[in-house]
Scaffold this motif. Structure first.
Motif, PDB file in Angstrom:
ATOM      1  N   ASN A  45       0.821  -1.210   0.000  1.00  0.00           N
ATOM      2  CA  ASN A  45       0.000   0.000   0.000  1.00  0.00           C
ATOM      3  C   ASN A  45       0.851   1.255   0.000  1.00  0.00           C
ATOM      4  O   ASN A  45       0.532   2.242  -0.663  1.00  0.00           O
ATOM      5  CB  ASN A  45      -0.955  -0.025   1.184  1.00  0.00           C
ATOM      6  CG  ASN A  45      -2.201  -0.831   0.913  1.00  0.00           C
ATOM      7  OD1 ASN A  45      -3.194  -0.319   0.399  1.00  0.00           O
ATOM      8  ND2 ASN A  45      -2.151  -2.127   1.227  1.00  0.00           N
ATOM      9  N   TYR A  47       3.573   1.641  -1.405  1.00  0.00           N
ATOM     10  CA  TYR A  47       4.133   1.851  -2.744  1.00  0.00           C
ATOM     11  C   TYR A  47       3.354   2.914  -3.505  1.00  0.00           C
ATOM     12  O   TYR A  47       3.945   3.742  -4.214  1.00  0.00           O
ATOM     13  CB  TYR A  47       4.147   0.546  -3.546  1.00  0.00           C
ATOM     14  CG  TYR A  47       4.446   0.793  -5.007  1.00  0.00           C
ATOM     15  CD1 TYR A  47       5.745   1.081  -5.430  1.00  0.00           C
ATOM     16  CD2 TYR A  47       3.425   0.796  -5.962  1.00  0.00           C
ATOM     17  CE1 TYR A  47       6.017   1.360  -6.771  1.00  0.00           C
ATOM     18  CE2 TYR A  47       3.691   1.069  -7.293  1.00  0.00           C
ATOM     19  CZ  TYR A  47       4.989   1.357  -7.691  1.00  0.00           C
ATOM     20  OH  TYR A  47       5.257   1.648  -9.012  1.00  0.00           O
ATOM     21  N   TYR A  48       2.039   2.915  -3.370  1.00  0.00           N
ATOM     22  CA  TYR A  48       1.245   3.888  -4.127  1.00  0.00           C
ATOM     23  C   TYR A  48       1.579   5.316  -3.702  1.00  0.00           C
ATOM     24  O   TYR A  48       1.654   6.225  -4.531  1.00  0.00           O
ATOM     25  CB  TYR A  48      -0.247   3.611  -3.945  1.00  0.00           C
ATOM     26  CG  TYR A  48      -1.133   4.472  -4.827  1.00  0.00           C
ATOM     27  CD1 TYR A  48      -0.872   4.603  -6.190  1.00  0.00           C
ATOM     28  CD2 TYR A  48      -2.231   5.141  -4.297  1.00  0.00           C
ATOM     29  CE1 TYR A  48      -1.677   5.388  -7.004  1.00  0.00           C
ATOM     30  CE2 TYR A  48      -3.047   5.925  -5.102  1.00  0.00           C
ATOM     31  CZ  TYR A  48      -2.763   6.046  -6.455  1.00  0.00           C
ATOM     32  OH  TYR A  48      -3.563   6.826  -7.258  1.00  0.00           O
ATOM     33  N   SER A  52       3.459   8.023  -6.183  1.00  0.00           N
ATOM     34  CA  SER A  52       2.695   9.226  -6.497  1.00  0.00           C
ATOM     35  C   SER A  52       3.443  10.508  -6.158  1.00  0.00           C
ATOM     36  O   SER A  52       3.062  11.595  -6.622  1.00  0.00           O
ATOM     37  CB  SER A  52       1.359   9.210  -5.745  1.00  0.00           C
ATOM     38  OG  SER A  52       0.558   8.124  -6.168  1.00  0.00           O
ATOM     39  N   LEU A 110      -1.238  -2.024  -8.897  1.00  0.00           N
ATOM     40  CA  LEU A 110      -2.090  -1.359  -7.901  1.00  0.00           C
ATOM     41  C   LEU A 110      -3.407  -2.097  -7.670  1.00  0.00           C
ATOM     42  O   LEU A 110      -4.304  -1.566  -7.007  1.00  0.00           O
ATOM     43  CB  LEU A 110      -2.384   0.096  -8.303  1.00  0.00           C
ATOM     44  CG  LEU A 110      -1.176   0.974  -8.634  1.00  0.00           C
ATOM     45  CD1 LEU A 110      -1.650   2.368  -9.071  1.00  0.00           C
ATOM     46  CD2 LEU A 110      -0.233   1.073  -7.449  1.00  0.00           C
ATOM     47  N   LEU A 113      -4.511  -2.518  -3.840  1.00  0.00           N
ATOM     48  CA  LEU A 113      -4.591  -1.372  -2.939  1.00  0.00           C
ATOM     49  C   LEU A 113      -5.872  -1.380  -2.112  1.00  0.00           C
ATOM     50  O   LEU A 113      -6.936  -1.773  -2.585  1.00  0.00           O
ATOM     51  CB  LEU A 113      -4.575  -0.067  -3.729  1.00  0.00           C
ATOM     52  CG  LEU A 113      -3.255   0.466  -4.273  1.00  0.00           C
ATOM     53  CD1 LEU A 113      -3.498   1.833  -4.872  1.00  0.00           C
ATOM     54  CD2 LEU A 113      -2.199   0.525  -3.197  1.00  0.00           C
ATOM     55  N   THR A 117      -6.226   3.740   1.036  1.00  0.00           N
ATOM     56  CA  THR A 117      -4.925   4.168   0.525  1.00  0.00           C
ATOM     57  C   THR A 117      -5.092   5.013  -0.723  1.00  0.00           C
ATOM     58  O   THR A 117      -4.526   6.105  -0.847  1.00  0.00           O
ATOM     59  CB  THR A 117      -4.042   2.952   0.210  1.00  0.00           C
ATOM     60  OG1 THR A 117      -3.832   2.183   1.388  1.00  0.00           O
ATOM     61  CG2 THR A 117      -2.710   3.380  -0.373  1.00  0.00           C
ATOM     62  N   ARG A 118      -5.878   4.501  -1.658  1.00  0.00           N
ATOM     63  CA  ARG A 118      -6.064   5.210  -2.931  1.00  0.00           C
ATOM     64  C   ARG A 118      -6.688   6.589  -2.700  1.00  0.00           C
ATOM     65  O   ARG A 118      -6.230   7.595  -3.261  1.00  0.00           O
ATOM     66  CB  ARG A 118      -6.940   4.378  -3.868  1.00  0.00           C
ATOM     67  CG  ARG A 118      -6.999   4.928  -5.290  1.00  0.00           C
ATOM     68  CD  ARG A 118      -7.945   4.095  -6.163  1.00  0.00           C
ATOM     69  NE  ARG A 118      -7.539   2.716  -6.264  1.00  0.00           N
ATOM     70  CZ  ARG A 118      -6.666   2.258  -7.152  1.00  0.00           C
ATOM     71  NH1 ARG A 118      -6.089   3.089  -8.002  1.00  0.00           N
ATOM     72  NH2 ARG A 118      -6.368   0.964  -7.197  1.00  0.00           N
TER      73      ARG A 118
END
Length: 239
Positions: A45, A47-48, A52, A110, A113, A117-118
């Protein structure tokens, strides 16, 4: 209006109260209380968020009015994306997920996710794209508090987990020098340009917002993978 020293103290007080070093999930992570699967969920998670950051910085770079500012933010892009000769932060984070046994294509896709998180990360990218340059730069000042959490994280994970190594955690070492450099520039900029009480309060709110979204990401992880263990449909399910 606060004096520059009072303003900086107010910014730092937000970290003392709200930075996610205080979150129960981080205490579990650093103290060796998580399973490998739970650490995998955290890394996947996170990682996003890491991936970004360059997009966030690029959107700000496009709005910066001076060569000096653009040069500074271009350096941040290279820190995270790399310069073609050495891996950047995003690639080093993928080395972490590789080392934890996660499939790289799955991480990058992704697909696993958490919705929380998103939503949190997308809100940060949108905030930096849409708010003033001053507020966007102020939101980066969570890096004032990052050195302590990095030291705790690396020491605690190396001590408590036999499935990580210094190579696995290689993402963090460069941040101990990059983050203070980032902070020195951003803090000076914010203190010089927040020249009204309203601008100072906007900067304080931006930093509160950033702390809140970091906290929200850990709330989502704790809810899904610790207690009560409600993994949303489509999210990563530990083997």
């Amino acid at each position: 209006m606060l004096s520059p020293d009072q303003f900086e103290a107010a910014l730092r007080a937000i970290g003392d109260e709200r930075y996610h070093i205080h979150h129960p999930f981080h205490h579990l992570l650093h103290d060796g209380k998580l399973s490998k699967a739970q650490v995998q969920a955290w890394a996947l998670n996170r990682y996003y968020y890491q991936a970004s950051i360059p997009a966030k910085d690029a959107s700000l770079l496009a709005r910066l009015p001076t060569t000096e500012l653009r040069r500074e933010w271009r350096r941040r892009l290279e820190d995270h994306d790399g310069d073609g000769s050495a891996p950047g932060g995003v690639e080093r984070w993928l080395a972490l997920t590789d080392g934890l046994g996660l499939d790289r294509d799955y991480v990058v896709s992704l697909r696993g996710l958490l919705p929380g998180t998103r939503f949190a990360v997308d809100a940060y990218v949108r905030f930096v794209r849409e708010r003033s340059v001053l507020e966007a730069i102020a939101s980066s000042l969570t890096e004032m508090f990052s050195a302590n959490i990095i030291r705790l994280r690396v020491a605690g994970m190396l001590q408590n987990y036999d499935f990580v190594s210094e190579a696995t955690l290689a993402y963090f070492k460069p941040r101990l020098t990059q983050a203070p450099q980032d902070v020195a520039f951003a803090l000076d900029y914010v203190k010089r340009h927040a020249d009204t009480a309203e601008k100072q309060e906007a900067c304080l709110d931006a930093l509160r917002f950033k702390c809140d979204l970091l906290w929200a990401q850990l709330d989502a992880l704790h809810l899904a993978y610790v207690e009560p263990g409600l993994i949303p449909p489509g999210a990563f399910v530990p083997a």
